[in-house]
Motif scaffolding. Sequence first.
Motif, PDB file in Angstrom:
ATOM      1  N   ASN B   9      10.818  13.315  12.503  1.00  0.00           N
ATOM      2  CA  ASN B   9      10.257  11.974  12.736  1.00  0.00           C
ATOM      3  C   ASN B   9      11.257  11.077  13.470  1.00  0.00           C
ATOM      4  O   ASN B   9      11.463   9.916  13.128  1.00  0.00           O
ATOM      5  N   GLY B  10      11.928  11.684  14.470  1.00  0.00           N
ATOM      6  CA  GLY B  10      12.835  10.907  15.315  1.00  0.00           C
ATOM      7  C   GLY B  10      14.255  10.805  14.790  1.00  0.00           C
ATOM      8  O   GLY B  10      15.135  10.331  15.509  1.00  0.00           O
ATOM      9  N   LYS B  11      14.496  11.250  13.570  1.00  0.00           N
ATOM     10  CA  LYS B  11      15.864  11.151  13.025  1.00  0.00           C
ATOM     11  C   LYS B  11      16.519  12.509  12.943  1.00  0.00           C
ATOM     12  O   LYS B  11      15.898  13.484  12.536  1.00  0.00           O
ATOM     13  N   ARG B  12      17.810  12.556  13.320  1.00  0.00           N
ATOM     14  CA  ARG B  12      18.547  13.811  13.203  1.00  0.00           C
ATOM     15  C   ARG B  12      18.912  14.040  11.735  1.00  0.00           C
ATOM     16  O   ARG B  12      19.461  13.152  11.100  1.00  0.00           O
ATOM     17  N   VAL B  13      18.552  15.186  11.199  1.00  0.00           N
ATOM     18  CA  VAL B  13      18.891  15.466   9.803  1.00  0.00           C
ATOM     19  C   VAL B  13      19.499  16.865   9.728  1.00  0.00           C
ATOM     20  O   VAL B  13      19.212  17.713  10.566  1.00  0.00           O
ATOM     21  N   SER B  14      20.379  17.066   8.744  1.00  0.00           N
ATOM     22  CA  SER B  14      20.837  18.435   8.536  1.00  0.00           C
ATOM     23  C   SER B  14      21.170  18.641   7.072  1.00  0.00           C
ATOM     24  O   SER B  14      21.348  17.685   6.322  1.00  0.00           O
ATOM     25  N   GLY B  15      21.210  19.894   6.699  1.00  0.00           N
ATOM     26  CA  GLY B  15      21.491  20.197   5.299  1.00  0.00           C
ATOM     27  C   GLY B  15      21.624  21.692   5.124  1.00  0.00           C
ATOM     28  O   GLY B  15      21.144  22.466   5.962  1.00  0.00           O
ATOM     29  N   ALA B  16      22.301  22.091   4.062  1.00  0.00           N
ATOM     30  CA  ALA B  16      22.429  23.514   3.782  1.00  0.00           C
ATOM     31  C   ALA B  16      21.202  23.950   2.987  1.00  0.00           C
ATOM     32  O   ALA B  16      20.709  23.202   2.138  1.00  0.00           O
ATOM     33  N   ALA B  17      20.693  25.132   3.316  1.00  0.00           N
ATOM     34  CA  ALA B  17      19.541  25.641   2.573  1.00  0.00           C
ATOM     35  C   ALA B  17      19.651  27.148   2.502  1.00  0.00           C
ATOM     36  O   ALA B  17      20.212  27.791   3.400  1.00  0.00           O
ATOM     37  N   GLU B  18      19.134  27.728   1.425  1.00  0.00           N
ATOM     38  CA  GLU B  18      19.044  29.178   1.362  1.00  0.00           C
ATOM     39  C   GLU B  18      18.154  29.643   2.505  1.00  0.00           C
ATOM     40  O   GLU B  18      17.187  28.964   2.861  1.00  0.00           O
ATOM     41  N   ASP B  19      18.452  30.824   3.034  1.00  0.00           N
ATOM     42  CA  ASP B  19      17.665  31.322   4.173  1.00  0.00           C
ATOM     43  C   ASP B  19      16.194  31.487   3.809  1.00  0.00           C
ATOM     44  O   ASP B  19      15.320  31.389   4.659  1.00  0.00           O
ATOM     45  N   ARG B  20      15.901  31.756   2.533  1.00  0.00           N
ATOM     46  CA  ARG B  20      14.503  31.963   2.155  1.00  0.00           C
ATOM     47  C   ARG B  20      13.728  30.654   1.967  1.00  0.00           C
ATOM     48  O   ARG B  20      12.533  30.698   1.664  1.00  0.00           O
ATOM     49  N   THR B  21      14.387  29.504   2.139  1.00  0.00           N
ATOM     50  CA  THR B  21      13.705  28.219   1.945  1.00  0.00           C
ATOM     51  C   THR B  21      12.622  28.018   3.001  1.00  0.00           C
ATOM     52  O   THR B  21      12.905  28.101   4.201  1.00  0.00           O
ATOM     53  N   LEU B  22      11.417  27.767   2.565  1.00  0.00           N
ATOM     54  CA  LEU B  22      10.341  27.503   3.524  1.00  0.00           C
ATOM     55  C   LEU B  22      10.509  26.096   4.098  1.00  0.00           C
ATOM     56  O   LEU B  22      11.005  25.191   3.413  1.00  0.00           O
ATOM     57  N   LEU B  23      10.058  25.931   5.328  1.00  0.00           N
ATOM     58  CA  LEU B  23      10.165  24.607   5.959  1.00  0.00           C
ATOM     59  C   LEU B  23       9.517  23.527   5.090  1.00  0.00           C
ATOM     60  O   LEU B  23      10.066  22.435   4.933  1.00  0.00           O
ATOM     61  N   VAL B  24       8.369  23.849   4.494  1.00  0.00           N
ATOM     62  CA  VAL B  24       7.682  22.829   3.689  1.00  0.00           C
ATOM     63  C   VAL B  24       8.550  22.393   2.506  1.00  0.00           C
ATOM     64  O   VAL B  24       8.607  21.209   2.174  1.00  0.00           O
ATOM     65  N   HIS B  25       9.274  23.329   1.908  1.00  0.00           N
ATOM     66  CA  HIS B  25      10.124  22.954   0.774  1.00  0.00           C
ATOM     67  C   HIS B  25      11.338  22.167   1.228  1.00  0.00           C
ATOM     68  O   HIS B  25      11.785  21.249   0.547  1.00  0.00           O
ATOM     69  N   PHE B  26      11.865  22.511   2.389  1.00  0.00           N
ATOM     70  CA  PHE B  26      12.987  21.743   2.935  1.00  0.00           C
ATOM     71  C   PHE B  26      12.546  20.292   3.181  1.00  0.00           C
ATOM     72  O   PHE B  26      13.257  19.350   2.830  1.00  0.00           O
ATOM     73  N   LEU B  27      11.373  20.128   3.747  1.00  0.00           N
ATOM     74  CA  LEU B  27      10.874  18.772   4.028  1.00  0.00           C
ATOM     75  C   LEU B  27      10.657  17.994   2.731  1.00  0.00           C
ATOM     76  O   LEU B  27      11.058  16.842   2.603  1.00  0.00           O
TER      77      LEU B  27
END
Lengths: 265, 166
Positions: B9-27
């Motif tokens: 949504n226009g903002k740069r974001v970053s974070g560590a996540a397990e490789d199996r994390t689904l995009l929906v759960h990351f969001l």
Amino acid sequence: MYSVNYHRAASVADAAKLVKAGDAKLLSGGMTLIPAMKTRLAAPSDLVDLSKIKELQGVKVSGKTVTIGAATTHFDVANDEKLKKACPALVHLASLIGDPAVRHRGTIGGSIANNDPAADYPAALLALGATIVTNKRQIAADKFFMGLFETSLKEGEIVTAVTFTAPAKAAYEKFRNPASRYAIVGVFVAKGKDGVSVAVTGAGDDGVFRSKEIEAALAKNFAASALEGVKVPAKNLMTDIHASADYRANLIAVMAKRAVAAANA
Amino acid sequence: MSDVSLIVNGKRVSGAAEDRTLLVHFLRENLGLTGTHVGCDTSQCGACVVHVDGKAVKSCSMLAVQASGSTVVTIEGLANGADLHPVQAAFREHHGLQCGFCTPGMIMTATDMINRHPEGLDEATVRTELEGNICRCTGYHNIVKAILAASKTMSKGSKGKARQAA
Ligand SMILES: Cc1cc2nc3c(=O)[nH]c(=O)nc-3n(C[C@H](O)[C@H](O)[C@H](O)COP(=O)(O)OP(=O)(O)OC[C@H]3O[C@@H](n4cnc5c(N)ncnc54)[C@H](O)[C@@H]3O)c2cc1C
Ligand code: FES
Ligand code: FES
């Protein structure tokens, strides 16, 4: 989903190296593999993502020869202007796969490597007499699709493209399961310089196959009327909650008639 | 674990996540953007639809690491402050929702569909394009009406703004 290590491949050579690790699997659009991992039907140790490899993407048409990169999405096949002229039947087929979000991610390479008995592309490639190109060799479609979810791909072998000669006439007709949108019966007919071929998906006990009965009738006369009274045997067809083998046998003839009418239109 | 960096949504974001994390759960869990829903296990319901690099995708069927480096728009990114996006406004106007569970996915699918059909939409096209989105409440009629109305407004003038937002 079980734990997994993700790798993004930069090239086919890179992917071929990465896929040797542990129990690694190739990942293309992920529209089959990710759902299978979510339900733990698949549990690879590593995923090698092919979707960012440039050399695997895009449709090329040169003269009558069509080449489609393995990581080309269903959406890109369905919207390719050159392919709309060379082989509109394949464009139409791609536009019927799943739904818009599935088409934005799913790819032709993933679809044929998976060889779901109800997938659409296997019918097209078999009827078109396509060649499947891998990082090791070239495989004729009739030597590639080997039964339910089986192909002649070796461990770690990567599909890089499919290629075929544009047919003079072709069409695909699909009778869809309204919930899953997969084919209950799908029939691809193609008329080219080697005659008529007709491939059926969704129906065979052993996956995609060519219908000899329908091909024989159409070889004499490529018209829907030539299929009046032609019976497809129900032996070796699937019976499941969606349809019986007899129902599918009848539907194959009906879909073939519609496909021939569309190809001649 | 991998580093996931996205423009959301226009903002740069970053974070560590397990490789199996689904995009929906990351969001939802890492970024707190709970507008994107999970409605099924089978990739069929469309409650999770977001835009990745301008295309509608099912965020339940994509890993967050797969999306790393991409631009993502979620339902939270559509409105311009208190001004609803034309598709959101049309859903309100035409009563295109009841419980609202499917609505974020419907609206993200609808904006993608409208962007891909600048020539305009008809009812049959809208219904075909909605095949990957399931609604248990409305019976779809008002959703279809809302999308047709939004498509008209967006082709009339607010196009520029809508394009940017979506
Ligand atoms: C809701 C829904 C509806 C669908 N409806 C249909 C439909 O109507 N018709 C239809 O045909 N399909 C349908 N599909 C499946 C869809 O077409 C998938 O895109 C396709 O089956 C797999 O392609 P993919 O790129 O997503 O592959 P992935 O899921 O990434 O991979 C599938 C398999 O192929 C292997 N693989 C991937 N790429 C390669 C390669 N280049 N070389 C070797 N092996 C490779 C992977 O290791 C994996 O085993 C549907 C899927 C969903 C979720
Ligand atoms: S939650 Fe993604 S399709 Fe249902
Ligand atoms: S409004 Fe309730 S599921 Fe669609």
